[in-house]
Design an enzyme around this catalytic site. Structure first.
Site, PDB file in Angstrom:
ATOM      1  N   HIS A 289       0.820  -1.210   0.000  1.00  0.00           N
ATOM      2  CA  HIS A 289       0.000   0.000   0.000  1.00  0.00           C
ATOM      3  C   HIS A 289       0.853   1.258   0.000  1.00  0.00           C
ATOM      4  O   HIS A 289       0.435   2.294  -0.524  1.00  0.00           O
ATOM      5  CB  HIS A 289      -0.902   0.006   1.239  1.00  0.00           C
TER       6      HIS A 289
ATOM      7  N   HIS B 190      -2.111 -12.191  -2.079  1.00  0.00           N
ATOM      8  CA  HIS B 190      -3.508 -12.614  -2.015  1.00  0.00           C
ATOM      9  C   HIS B 190      -3.631 -14.127  -1.890  1.00  0.00           C
ATOM     10  O   HIS B 190      -4.672 -14.634  -1.470  1.00  0.00           O
ATOM     11  CB  HIS B 190      -4.266 -12.111  -3.248  1.00  0.00           C
TER      12      HIS B 190
END
Length: 778
Positions: free
Chosen positions: A290, A535
């Site tokens: 991020h 993920h």
């Protein structure tokens, strides 16, 4: 004379045998197709023609048919002698192409056509608002939660995005006029082709002691490298079906299979817990991602989320109602999950285009909404306005005092899915800190660490004003963050050989790695594929222990924690999450994705959510990523020519959706690989990620290890020694609530049940602390 000839023979064969063997061993070629004939020879000890021995991924020109890149020895591995740097073409080719002038008439006409086309697109997009019931995402839809996870509130993005489109349209018009070719575009031979839009250039001072807020001015000669709202770079030229922006097609020319079809066939739900790595490793990886990567997605003309689906996904919008940025993911009527809810469409909106800093026309480069550097921009923001809103008096960051406990400040924006009275929703530098509550926990730890350091530095340096306290604290915390990445997280990700090959390990003192010619900007392959390995390692549930009772307090499904951070207000929650992240194993990197991400993500009150795996596949196509095979070739592996070369289970599933091995998407192929020795990734993702962090180290003037000859804000050798004591366990210990967390495993990213990593008290010498007195200004 005989001695001289013998020495010459040894030099040619041992130092660079390819020069000798290409002619002397014509009877033993290893042929790959009909374009290349390679000769299997020992690697060079010294590269000829002043070439540099680099990992193959860092010399993309070596995959071209006309390339000359002999193998060479590289820190225990085999690299290639590179003469082109990270460019896709040789300098002589670039100079030859630049001499070919495009007529002024073609340029003028292409500019005019570009402006007309943009005007038409904007007009059509504005008219779609008349049908907002269909063209704007409903706030109760799972797609709205996805929109919250990618939205940017930086007003500069829309202007730059339109400028990027103008220059893209110019390239398309010049290509249609045959003024430039597809090869020219692919190899970047467009510097001489000005587009109609020029982004504003930053005003820089080479003497600034601190990083800029948005990443600009890091490199005085290339001031926009790594800056916020600039484009992702490329390891390979993009694979757009039209050479500029249209999404990739299959090798046969037919459309690629639906991203949802690929996801449902290949990326199954399953649990394969890691025997070594914990959920803290996963969560810190997301925290890193991020900070450096945030694709800026197109919005509607009024700033709302674009919908590409009818009736919340019951069908794809007809073309006349689709925004130009729509690329909806088709869902089969017999889909094993979505079919039962009559869903035929997963919403997908393309990434905005960034204009090149030199104003040139060219193929689409997607816009990064974060600075490309590991600089905690998601804590501090990437603009003056954002940073100002986050600062508090005394050089501190703003916080929300929840009965004496400091949490990140509350936000007034409605970006959480729980809006009832008393529900907490927190502010962050990138507006995404509420995406999952374990991420909010790390935002809390780093916010508290800033304030802890600021108070200590202020006390040690009473002559500092509050601005100096703030900027010095920010500089120190950024250094701590970078050290944890390179000293703790990357070695566990990549293993010792890749760390050695790419020279990623921290130095004994100052680093000598800086290279002003290295562009540190993120590659599209890193952002849209390789770094999304995370993920795969997410567990479907987060386990919250109850240390005082010696059991489990609760087990929470991942989707229930997305944009639902209110549990942070429970006094015991932060400590318990940190303990749980340390003890709970993450999942292994493999082609299995928890259904919490592939079926129920952002479901809100719906019985279904968004498929993140399908979105990852579609995002790779949006960014023009090449097929998985091409990246195997880039890093020096053999390309797959038959599905049967994969493991039997994978081969059976691959052949059910793809026509040809050349069609396999990078993210899918990367997850299918066996991990490299000592690491958790396969070789393709490992090389792409290692390349990126090597370029961060070499191309970041403010990298924490660089000395005063490079970094105007360099630490003293004594200060650097203290920074290198810092661990993630230390940051957690220093900023926990301390209600239930009293100990930590010294290696915070490894399971706490591993022999030698059992939790120790926070004041244990096995979790060393910095001596902040070394930061007293003399």
């Amino acid at each position: 004379m005989n001695t001289f000839i013998l020495r010459l023979f040894v030099y040619v064969v041992v130092v660079c045998p390819v020069l000798w063997s290409a002619h002397a061993h014509k009877n033993s070629p290893l042929t790959h197709g009909q374009e290349h004939t390679h000769y299997k020879e020992p690697p060079c000890a010294i590269c000829p023609r002043h070439g540099r021995c680099v990992p193959k991924v860092q010399c993309p020109a070596h995959v071209r048919a006309s390339s000359y890149n002999p193998a060479c020895h590289l820190n225990g591995a085999v690299g290639v002698c590179c003469f082109t740097g990270s460019g896709h073409a040789a300098e002589n080719e670039r100079k030859a192409r630049a001499a070919t002038l495009i007529s002024a008439e073609d340029v003028k006409s292409s500019h005019s056509q570009s402006r007309q086309k943009l005007s038409q697109w904007i007009t059509l997009a504005a008219k779609l608002l008349e049908h907002s019931m269909h063209t704007i995402v409903n706030t109760t839809s799972p797609s709205y939660g996805h929109h919250l996870s990618v939205v940017t509130h930086d007003e500069r993005a829309a202007t730059l995005g339109r400028g990027g489109l103008l220059n893209l349209f110019t390239a398309q018009e010049l290509k249609a006029r045959q003024a430039i070719s597809e090869d020219d575009l692919a190899l970047g031979f467009t510097e001489h082709t000005d587009g109609p839009f020029c982004p504003p250039q930053p005003s820089c001072s080479a003497l600034n002691r601190y990083r800029s807020i948005g990443g600009e001015c890091n490199n005085p000669s290339s001031s926009t490298w790594g800056a916020v709202l600039t484009g992702f770079e490329r390891l390979l030229p993009p694979n757009y079906s039209d050479g500029t922006w249209a999404m990739r097609t299959a090798k046969s020319g037919a459309p690629l299979p639906s991203a949802r079809t690929v996801s449902s066939a290949l990326l199954l739900d399953g649990s394969h817990p890691s025997s070594t790595h914990n959920m803290m490793f996963m969560q810190f990886g997301q925290f890193i991602a991020h900070d450096i990567s945030a694709g800026v997605i197109f919005n509607a003309e009024n700033g709302s989320a674009i919908s590409c689906c009818m009736n919340n996904g019951e069908d794809i919008l007809p073309p006349e109602l689709q925004h130009f940025a729509c690329a909806p993911i088709e869902v089969a009527t017999d889909d094993p999950f979505y079919g039962q809810f009559k869903q035929k469409c997963i919403n997908f909106v393309r990434t905005q285009i960034a204009p090149a800093s030199d104003c040139s026309a060219g193929y689409a480069k997607q816009m990064n909404g974060a600075s490309h550097y590991p600089d905690l921009s998601h804590l501090y923001g990437s603009s003056e306005e954002k940073l100002s809103s986050l600062r508090a008096p005394g050089g501190l960051l703003r916080t929300f005092s929840d009965y004496g406990r400091e949490l990140p400040p509350l936000t007034e924006r409605k970006e959480c899915l729980a809006v009832k009275e008393g529900a907490a929703c927190f502010e962050s530098g990138d507006n995404h800190g509420n995406q999952i509550i374990s991420l909010t926990v790390l935002h809390t730890i780093f916010t508290r660490e800033h304030n802890r350091l600021a108070k200590a530095l202020s006390g040690l340096n009473p002559g500092w004003d509050e601005d100096t306290v703030f900027w010095e604290t920010r500089r120190l915390l950024q250094a701590q963050f970078q050290h944890i990445i390179y000293n703790e997280w990357l070695p566990l990700l990549l293993g010792p050989q890749i760390m050695k090959t790419f020279e990623l390990s921290p130095s004994a003192g100052y680093s000598s790695a800086y290279d002003p010619h290295t562009n540190p900007s993120l590659s599209a392959e890193f952002s849209a594929a390789a770094m999304r390995f995370g993920h795969s390692v997410v567990s479907g549930r987060i386990v919250i222990p109850s240390p005082q009772m010696g059991g489990i307090y609760e087990t929470i499904s991942i989707p229930e924690l997305m944009f639902h951070p209110t549990r942070m207000r429970l006094r015991h929650f932060l400590d318990r999450v940190l303990i749980g992240l340390s003890s709970q194993p993450m999942q292994t990197v493999d082609p299995f994705v928890t259904e919490g991400l592939s079926r129920y993500m952002f479901h809100g009150g719906n019985p279904y959510g968004v498929d993140l795996a399908a979105i990852n596949i579609q995002r790779g196509r949006d960014h023009g990523l090449n097929s998985y095979n091409q990246y195997r070739k880039l890093i020096g592996l053999d390309m797959y020519t038959d599905f049967q070369q994969f493991a039997p289970n994978a081969a059976r599933r691959l052949v059910s959706v793809y026509e040809d091995p050349e069609d396999i998407d990078l993210w899918v192929g990367g997850l299918l690989e066996e991990p490299i020795e000592g690491g958790i990734l396969g070789p393709t993702f490992a090389n792409i990620i290692a390349d990126q962090f090597a370029r961060h180290k070499k191309g970041d003037r403010f990298f924490y290890e660089h000395g005063p000859d490079v970094n105007p804000g360099a630490f003293t050798p004594i200060q650097l020694e203290e920074i290198k004591k810092v661990t993630l366990a230390r940051l957690i210990c220093d900023n926990r609530d301390g209600i239930e967390l009293v100990s930590m495993p010294p290696a915070a990213c490894l399971r706490d049940d591993l022999p030698g990593n059992e939790p120790v008290p926070c004041d244990s010498p096995r979790i060393p602390a910095m001596d902040l007195s070394k930061f007293r200004e003399s």
